[in-house]
Design a protein around this motif. Sequence first.
Motif, PDB file in Angstrom:
ATOM      1  N   GLN A 264       0.829  -1.204   0.000  1.00  7.88           N
ATOM      2  CA  GLN A 264       0.000   0.000   0.000  1.00  7.88           C
ATOM      3  C   GLN A 264       0.861   1.252   0.000  1.00  7.88           C
ATOM      4  O   GLN A 264       1.784   1.403   0.786  1.00  7.88           O
ATOM      5  CB  GLN A 264      -0.934   0.011   1.206  1.00  7.88           C
ATOM      6  N   ALA A 265       0.533   2.166  -0.902  1.00  6.67           N
ATOM      7  CA  ALA A 265       1.279   3.420  -1.032  1.00  6.67           C
ATOM      8  C   ALA A 265       0.429   4.628  -0.715  1.00  6.67           C
ATOM      9  O   ALA A 265       0.965   5.727  -0.542  1.00  6.67           O
ATOM     10  CB  ALA A 265       1.837   3.545  -2.453  1.00  6.67           C
ATOM     11  N   ALA A 266      -0.894   4.455  -0.652  1.00  5.94           N
ATOM     12  CA  ALA A 266      -1.787   5.584  -0.380  1.00  5.94           C
ATOM     13  C   ALA A 266      -3.000   5.079   0.383  1.00  5.94           C
ATOM     14  O   ALA A 266      -3.527   4.002   0.083  1.00  5.94           O
ATOM     15  CB  ALA A 266      -2.241   6.244  -1.677  1.00  5.94           C
ATOM     16  N   PRO A 267      -3.455   5.841   1.375  1.00  3.83           N
ATOM     17  CA  PRO A 267      -4.676   5.456   2.092  1.00  3.83           C
ATOM     18  C   PRO A 267      -5.889   5.667   1.206  1.00  3.83           C
ATOM     19  O   PRO A 267      -5.808   6.269   0.131  1.00  3.83           O
ATOM     20  CB  PRO A 267      -4.684   6.399   3.291  1.00  3.83           C
ATOM     21  N   ALA A 268      -7.026   5.195   1.681  1.00  4.11           N
ATOM     22  CA  ALA A 268      -8.268   5.405   0.943  1.00  4.11           C
ATOM     23  C   ALA A 268      -8.588   6.892   0.872  1.00  4.11           C
ATOM     24  O   ALA A 268      -8.235   7.668   1.759  1.00  4.11           O
ATOM     25  CB  ALA A 268      -9.412   4.658   1.624  1.00  4.11           C
ATOM     26  N   LEU A 383      13.603 -14.252   9.515  1.00  2.00           N
ATOM     27  CA  LEU A 383      13.392 -14.344  10.957  1.00  2.00           C
ATOM     28  C   LEU A 383      12.118 -13.600  11.315  1.00  2.00           C
ATOM     29  O   LEU A 383      11.633 -12.756  10.563  1.00  2.00           O
ATOM     30  CB  LEU A 383      14.595 -13.820  11.752  1.00  2.00           C
ATOM     31  N   GLU A 384      11.598 -13.926  12.460  1.00  2.00           N
ATOM     32  CA  GLU A 384      10.413 -13.274  12.981  1.00  2.00           C
ATOM     33  C   GLU A 384      10.750 -12.696  14.349  1.00  2.00           C
ATOM     34  O   GLU A 384      11.412 -13.358  15.160  1.00  2.00           O
ATOM     35  CB  GLU A 384       9.256 -14.264  13.109  1.00  2.00           C
ATOM     36  N   LEU A 385      10.329 -11.470  14.588  1.00  2.00           N
ATOM     37  CA  LEU A 385      10.524 -10.826  15.879  1.00  2.00           C
ATOM     38  C   LEU A 385       9.175 -10.331  16.352  1.00  2.00           C
ATOM     39  O   LEU A 385       8.514  -9.553  15.659  1.00  2.00           O
ATOM     40  CB  LEU A 385      11.504  -9.657  15.751  1.00  2.00           C
ATOM     41  N   GLY A 386       8.749 -10.796  17.513  1.00  2.00           N
ATOM     42  CA  GLY A 386       7.442 -10.419  18.007  1.00  2.00           C
ATOM     43  C   GLY A 386       7.400 -10.401  19.510  1.00  2.00           C
ATOM     44  O   GLY A 386       8.297 -10.939  20.189  1.00  2.00           O
ATOM     45  N   PRO A 387       6.378  -9.790  20.072  1.00  2.00           N
ATOM     46  CA  PRO A 387       6.277  -9.676  21.531  1.00  2.00           C
ATOM     47  C   PRO A 387       6.069 -11.028  22.188  1.00  2.00           C
ATOM     48  O   PRO A 387       5.376 -11.895  21.652  1.00  2.00           O
ATOM     49  CB  PRO A 387       5.063  -8.765  21.722  1.00  2.00           C
ATOM     50  N   ALA A 388       6.673 -11.181  23.353  1.00  2.00           N
ATOM     51  CA  ALA A 388       6.452 -12.406  24.120  1.00  2.00           C
ATOM     52  C   ALA A 388       5.099 -12.374  24.815  1.00  2.00           C
ATOM     53  O   ALA A 388       4.552 -13.415  25.171  1.00  2.00           O
ATOM     54  CB  ALA A 388       7.575 -12.589  25.140  1.00  2.00           C
ATOM     55  N   GLY A 389       4.543 -11.153  25.008  1.00  2.00           N
ATOM     56  CA  GLY A 389       3.220 -11.013  25.591  1.00  2.00           C
ATOM     57  C   GLY A 389       2.158 -10.862  24.522  1.00  2.00           C
ATOM     58  O   GLY A 389       2.362 -11.215  23.358  1.00  2.00           O
ATOM     59  N   VAL A 390       1.033 -10.293  24.904  1.00  2.00           N
ATOM     60  CA  VAL A 390      -0.087 -10.198  23.977  1.00  2.00           C
ATOM     61  C   VAL A 390      -0.049  -8.927  23.140  1.00  2.00           C
ATOM     62  O   VAL A 390      -0.759  -8.805  22.156  1.00  2.00           O
ATOM     63  CB  VAL A 390      -1.442 -10.275  24.727  1.00  2.00           C
ATOM     64  N   THR A 391       0.754  -7.947  23.554  1.00  2.00           N
ATOM     65  CA  THR A 391       0.814  -6.693  22.814  1.00  2.00           C
ATOM     66  C   THR A 391       2.251  -6.376  22.429  1.00  2.00           C
ATOM     67  O   THR A 391       3.197  -6.847  23.063  1.00  2.00           O
ATOM     68  CB  THR A 391       0.255  -5.514  23.629  1.00  2.00           C
ATOM     69  N   GLY A 392       2.388  -5.588  21.387  1.00  2.00           N
ATOM     70  CA  GLY A 392       3.709  -5.195  20.918  1.00  2.00           C
ATOM     71  C   GLY A 392       3.807  -5.329  19.421  1.00  2.00           C
ATOM     72  O   GLY A 392       2.916  -5.861  18.763  1.00  2.00           O
ATOM     73  N   TRP A 405      19.101  -8.136   8.216  1.00  2.00           N
ATOM     74  CA  TRP A 405      17.753  -8.507   7.806  1.00  2.00           C
ATOM     75  C   TRP A 405      16.956  -7.235   7.516  1.00  2.00           C
ATOM     76  O   TRP A 405      17.128  -6.212   8.201  1.00  2.00           O
ATOM     77  CB  TRP A 405      17.039  -9.304   8.907  1.00  2.00           C
ATOM     78  N   THR A 406      16.068  -7.307   6.545  1.00  2.00           N
ATOM     79  CA  THR A 406      15.216  -6.174   6.166  1.00  2.00           C
ATOM     80  C   THR A 406      13.773  -6.486   6.515  1.00  2.00           C
ATOM     81  O   THR A 406      13.259  -7.554   6.157  1.00  2.00           O
ATOM     82  CB  THR A 406      15.326  -5.882   4.655  1.00  2.00           C
ATOM     83  N   GLY A 407      13.112  -5.552   7.203  1.00  2.00           N
ATOM     84  CA  GLY A 407      11.730  -5.759   7.607  1.00  2.00           C
ATOM     85  C   GLY A 407      10.785  -5.844   6.429  1.00  2.00           C
ATOM     86  O   GLY A 407      10.899  -5.079   5.466  1.00  2.00           O
ATOM     87  N   LEU A 408       9.839  -6.766   6.504  1.00  2.00           N
ATOM     88  CA  LEU A 408       8.870  -6.970   5.434  1.00  2.00           C
ATOM     89  C   LEU A 408       7.469  -6.535   5.818  1.00  2.00           C
ATOM     90  O   LEU A 408       6.652  -6.265   4.934  1.00  2.00           O
ATOM     91  CB  LEU A 408       8.835  -8.459   5.034  1.00  2.00           C
ATOM     92  N   THR A 409       7.171  -6.479   7.107  1.00  2.00           N
ATOM     93  CA  THR A 409       5.794  -6.218   7.526  1.00  2.00           C
ATOM     94  C   THR A 409       5.772  -5.257   8.700  1.00  2.00           C
ATOM     95  O   THR A 409       6.762  -5.073   9.411  1.00  2.00           O
ATOM     96  CB  THR A 409       5.087  -7.522   7.944  1.00  2.00           C
ATOM     97  N   GLY A 410       4.593  -4.673   8.897  1.00  2.00           N
ATOM     98  CA  GLY A 410       4.342  -3.901  10.099  1.00  2.00           C
ATOM     99  C   GLY A 410       5.189  -2.651  10.225  1.00  2.00           C
ATOM    100  O   GLY A 410       5.698  -2.089   9.256  1.00  2.00           O
ATOM    101  N   TYR A 411       5.367  -2.219  11.451  1.00  2.00           N
ATOM    102  CA  TYR A 411       6.070  -0.980  11.762  1.00  2.00           C
ATOM    103  C   TYR A 411       7.504  -0.990  11.238  1.00  2.00           C
ATOM    104  O   TYR A 411       8.053   0.049  10.873  1.00  2.00           O
ATOM    105  CB  TYR A 411       6.071  -0.787  13.282  1.00  2.00           C
ATOM    106  N   TYR A 412       8.117  -2.161  11.206  1.00  2.00           N
ATOM    107  CA  TYR A 412       9.521  -2.268  10.829  1.00  2.00           C
ATOM    108  C   TYR A 412       9.732  -2.553   9.343  1.00  2.00           C
ATOM    109  O   TYR A 412      10.852  -2.853   8.929  1.00  2.00           O
ATOM    110  CB  TYR A 412      10.199  -3.353  11.655  1.00  2.00           C
ATOM    111  N   ALA A 413       8.692  -2.493   8.534  1.00  2.00           N
ATOM    112  CA  ALA A 413       8.841  -2.748   7.096  1.00  2.00           C
ATOM    113  C   ALA A 413       9.878  -1.794   6.509  1.00  2.00           C
ATOM    114  O   ALA A 413       9.802  -0.584   6.680  1.00  2.00           O
ATOM    115  CB  ALA A 413       7.504  -2.581   6.387  1.00  2.00           C
ATOM    116  N   GLY A 414      10.874  -2.353   5.818  1.00  2.00           N
ATOM    117  CA  GLY A 414      11.918  -1.555   5.209  1.00  2.00           C
ATOM    118  C   GLY A 414      13.078  -1.224   6.131  1.00  2.00           C
ATOM    119  O   GLY A 414      14.133  -0.773   5.661  1.00  2.00           O
ATOM    120  N   GLU A 415      12.906  -1.427   7.432  1.00  2.00           N
ATOM    121  CA  GLU A 415      13.969  -1.122   8.390  1.00  2.00           C
ATOM    122  C   GLU A 415      14.996  -2.264   8.442  1.00  2.00           C
ATOM    123  O   GLU A 415      14.685  -3.415   8.123  1.00  2.00           O
ATOM    124  CB  GLU A 415      13.380  -0.888   9.781  1.00  2.00           C
TER     125      GLU A 415
END
Length: 461
Positions: A264-268, A383-392, A405-415
């Motif tokens: 996605q490059a533009a919101p609705a 690799l996958e990096l995610g919260p050990a709890g329910v949020t994050g 490694w280059t982020g593919l999804t979420g907040y870290y996409a491209g990082e």
Amino acid sequence: MDALAEDLELLPSTRRALRHRLAVAQSEGRSPSLVAAVSRGGEVLWEGSRTSVEGHGPDGDVQYRIGSITKTFTAVLVMRLRDEGLLDLSDPLGRHLPGTGADEVTVAQLLAHTGGLAAETPGQWWERSSAELRPGLAEVLGEEPFKHAPGRVHHYSNPGYTLLGSLVEALRGKPWEDVLRAEVLEPLGLDRTSGAPRAPHAGGWAVHPWADLMMPEPAEDLGVMAAAGQLWSTTGDLTRFAAFLLRGDERVLSAESVREMRAQAAPAAPGSSDGGYALGLQVNVSDGRRLVGHGGSLPGFVAGLWLSEEEDLTAVVLANCTSGVLASAVAMDLIAIVAEAEPRFPEPWRPFRETDRVPLELAGIWYWGTAAHVLRLRADGSLELGPAGVTGRAARFRGEPDGSWTGLTGYYAGETLRAVRRDDGSPSHLDLGSFVFTREPYDPEAPVPGGVDPQGWRGIG
């Protein structure tokens, strides 16, 4: 080969559900004919058609006009120019095609309809205008081309894709359709996709809104507007094109480049019910299922091409009526029918190979501040990096040749995520876009920004 390989033959109940949805669409939409196809893994699962007019019975080889699905083909040509280094998506249009009246709009903004340009050309309704009344490139934007400041909002623009078609012509030195045929249609084997109709093809019809009567629509050549909506195609060709949009093809665009097109490059647009826009592809999210694709319409025809990356499903719907059939909605429904009745089998799990380099010392718990995260290594090098709890924040990362490694999804996409090591090679911490992840919460031996209190953890005195 997997002994439990997925059977591509649909269940009779699923096939009936698909036929029923198609029948309802043709009957309630009052279309002279309608043809559809669903595929998975690049293989056709199901084809169907309905017709009520003698001589208009379709199949997967009958051409229909596909309208704005043409824009996706144009976007592929632009991405090829980018991949060859002939332009950058951040380039202003005027660097390569000066004098249009939209010099400051970037290529990326044109691809995502965020350039602020008008939705249509000034003057005559270009889709139904004869050649002498259609605009030339100089008249495509008119005297007031902008409806919004560039980059501010998503505002669909047919003239914007006309400019992209002209950009392709300027950099290739050839007509847009010639470039399309040589660089996309022929390599992908889309020999039933063309700028002008080739038999067998459906005729376009207008159906009277208050009576069951029909009138033929004119099939105008769109001239300079061709890159925004000219093409004719078939369900057979569009199914192959959809498979390319999911997987890429090194002869045309890499898997990474088509993945970029789907992002996605533009919101609705404000007040819109759609899901926004990618690069030459529309985005839709329904019942938690993310779909990308494109709809199309020209007088006499409606079309929809949609795909689900998660389910590896594509659907194409073509009809020869000016209005009545919501082709994109029907295509999305066909995907939902198969996805819900016969969900995709996951890829079989496999372990790392003996020859793989596995940085096992990175696996397990890491802390961002006091928030625990789990790093998991996958045999495909990701690799996958995610919260050990329910949020994050959670994200998937693609391995790079330099060990990052280059982020593919979420907040870290491209990082970029890097493991920072001590002199002895052991991991000190993870650096993720300046965030420091440590093995212990606020590890005093790691370079935690702001430092760590020398008294360490303590209770209330």
